[in-house]
Design an enzyme around this catalytic site. Structure first.
Site, PDB file in Angstrom:
ATOM      1  N   GLU A 177     -63.086  12.818  22.453  1.00 37.26           N
ATOM      2  CA  GLU A 177     -62.673  11.551  23.070  1.00 37.26           C
ATOM      3  C   GLU A 177     -63.854  10.594  23.242  1.00 37.26           C
ATOM      4  OE1 GLU A 177     -60.475   9.777  27.106  1.00 37.26           O
ATOM      5  OE2 GLU A 177     -60.738  11.937  26.870  1.00 37.26           O
ATOM      6  N   LYS A 219     -59.277  11.717  20.024  1.00 40.61           N
ATOM      7  CA  LYS A 219     -58.626  10.968  21.107  1.00 40.61           C
ATOM      8  C   LYS A 219     -59.404   9.670  21.330  1.00 40.61           C
ATOM      9  CE  LYS A 219     -57.119  11.123  25.938  1.00 40.61           C
ATOM     10  NZ  LYS A 219     -56.853  11.914  27.146  1.00 40.61           N
TER      11      LYS A 219
END
Length: 342
Positions: A177, A219
């Site tokens: 992420e 992500k």
């Protein structure tokens, strides 16, 4: 876990129309959200709220995996049933946030670095033995005057890649992420150029650390204007900019991209994901899914407010938001409905 098992787990997390539910808020973040709706900031209140989420009827129809905090993975329902059993019984895969949060980056005013690599190898083994099958690490990139610096991007990308390699070593699928924050008045174009640079650097580092791309999930943020930017593009314009950026940077080997919601409203996050799938899905090498936190949880939290009498209505609101995002994965979050909701 073998390479084949990592790949199968990664594919399962983005299979069908499902997505991930991020419920890995730190204690201070969770308490802050509770305070805003006058819920006591206690461990019991957090446990009760997480029970409400995890026992939502039909949750497994929309959610493939839940990202837990260290506190949550050890908690139980009021009747003593472990949350991990509740998750497994719902057909959902448990995941765990493993970074230790962000701190100021030395010598780089206004920029942050994520910590938590020390001792990570052993913590990952423990989480796998508990039952977790994927992990998450968040890096934060701030847009501003003269930032992000190349040093900040490279340092965060390197940490993400080291975390990902350690996760796969332990048998956990890494959720990678790198978040370019929405805060500020920057344009969508500025977000796009920085996001492209960040993702190129992240995948360079993942390759250098020998991370199995087929056994991970990305992500990222969507390519968005800053929250205070005067021009706020349509979902279709954002979809076009985001997909263009991803096609330039994300290898086809990656099985899926599960967007974070950041500071988007629940309805806008669904509308923008819908525009991407409606306009581009057949032409993309990876699945476009969701890994939302507030964009799924917030309506339920505002209904519940710590009152068990409101639990059923809160769970229905949570399920409805998850179902909206499943529809957005199919490109079926209808235009008429979307206009009404916005």
């Amino acid at each position: 876990m073998s390479a084949h098992e990592l790949i199968d787990t990664a594919k399962a997390l983005v299979a069908g129309d499902k997505g991930l539910l991020a419920m890995d808020e730190s204690k201070p973040t969770c308490n802050k959200r509770f305070a805003a709706v006058e819920i006591p900031q206690t461990e019991e209140a957090r446990r009760a709220y997480r029970e409400l989420i995890l026992t939502t009827p039909g949750l497994g129809k929309c959610i493939s995996g839940v990202i837990l905090h260290d506190e949550t993975i050890r908690q139980h329902k009021k009747d003593g049933t472990a949350f991990l059993k509740v998750i497994g019984d719902a057909g959902i895969s448990p995941g765990i946030k493993v970074d230790a949060g962000t701190t100021n980056m030395a010598g780089h005013p206004g920029e942050r670095i994520t910590e938590g690599l020390d001792g990570l190898r052993y913590r990952l083994v423990d989480y796998f033995q508990m039952g977790a099958r994927f992990a998450k690490w968040r890096a934060v990139i701030t847009l501003g005057d003269g930032i992000p610096s190349r040093s900040c991007i490279e340092a965060n990308a390197h940490a993400l890649a080291r975390y990902a390699a350690l996760s796969q070593e332990a048998g956990l699928v890494p959720i990678v992420e790198p978040e370019v924050l929405m805060d500020g008045d920057h344009t969508m174009e500025r977000c796009g150029s920085v996001t492209e640079e960040v993702l190129r650097t992240v995948f360079d580092q993942l390759w250098a650390q020998r991370v199995l791309l087929e056994g991970m999930i990305l992500k990222p943020n969507m390519v968005l204007p800053g929250l205070t930017c005067p021009r706020q593009e349509s979902p279709e314009e954002i979809a076009d900019a985001t997909v263009k950026c991803l096609l330039r940077t994300v290898p086809a080997a990656v099985p899926g991209i599960a967007f974070l919601s950041g500071g988007q409203s629940p309805k806008l996050a669904s509308a923008r994901l819908n525009a991407m799938n409606a306009g581009f899905k057949p032409r993309l090498p990876w699945a476009l899914a969701f890994s939302f936190a507030r964009a799924i949880q917030q309506p339920a939290l505002e209904i519940w407010r710590g009152n068990d009498d409101h639990a059923s209505a809160a769970q229905q609101a949570l399920y409805d938001r998850a179902a909206c995002n499943c529809a957005a994965r199919r490109g079926e979050f209808e235009t008429a409905t979307r206009k009404q909701m916005l």
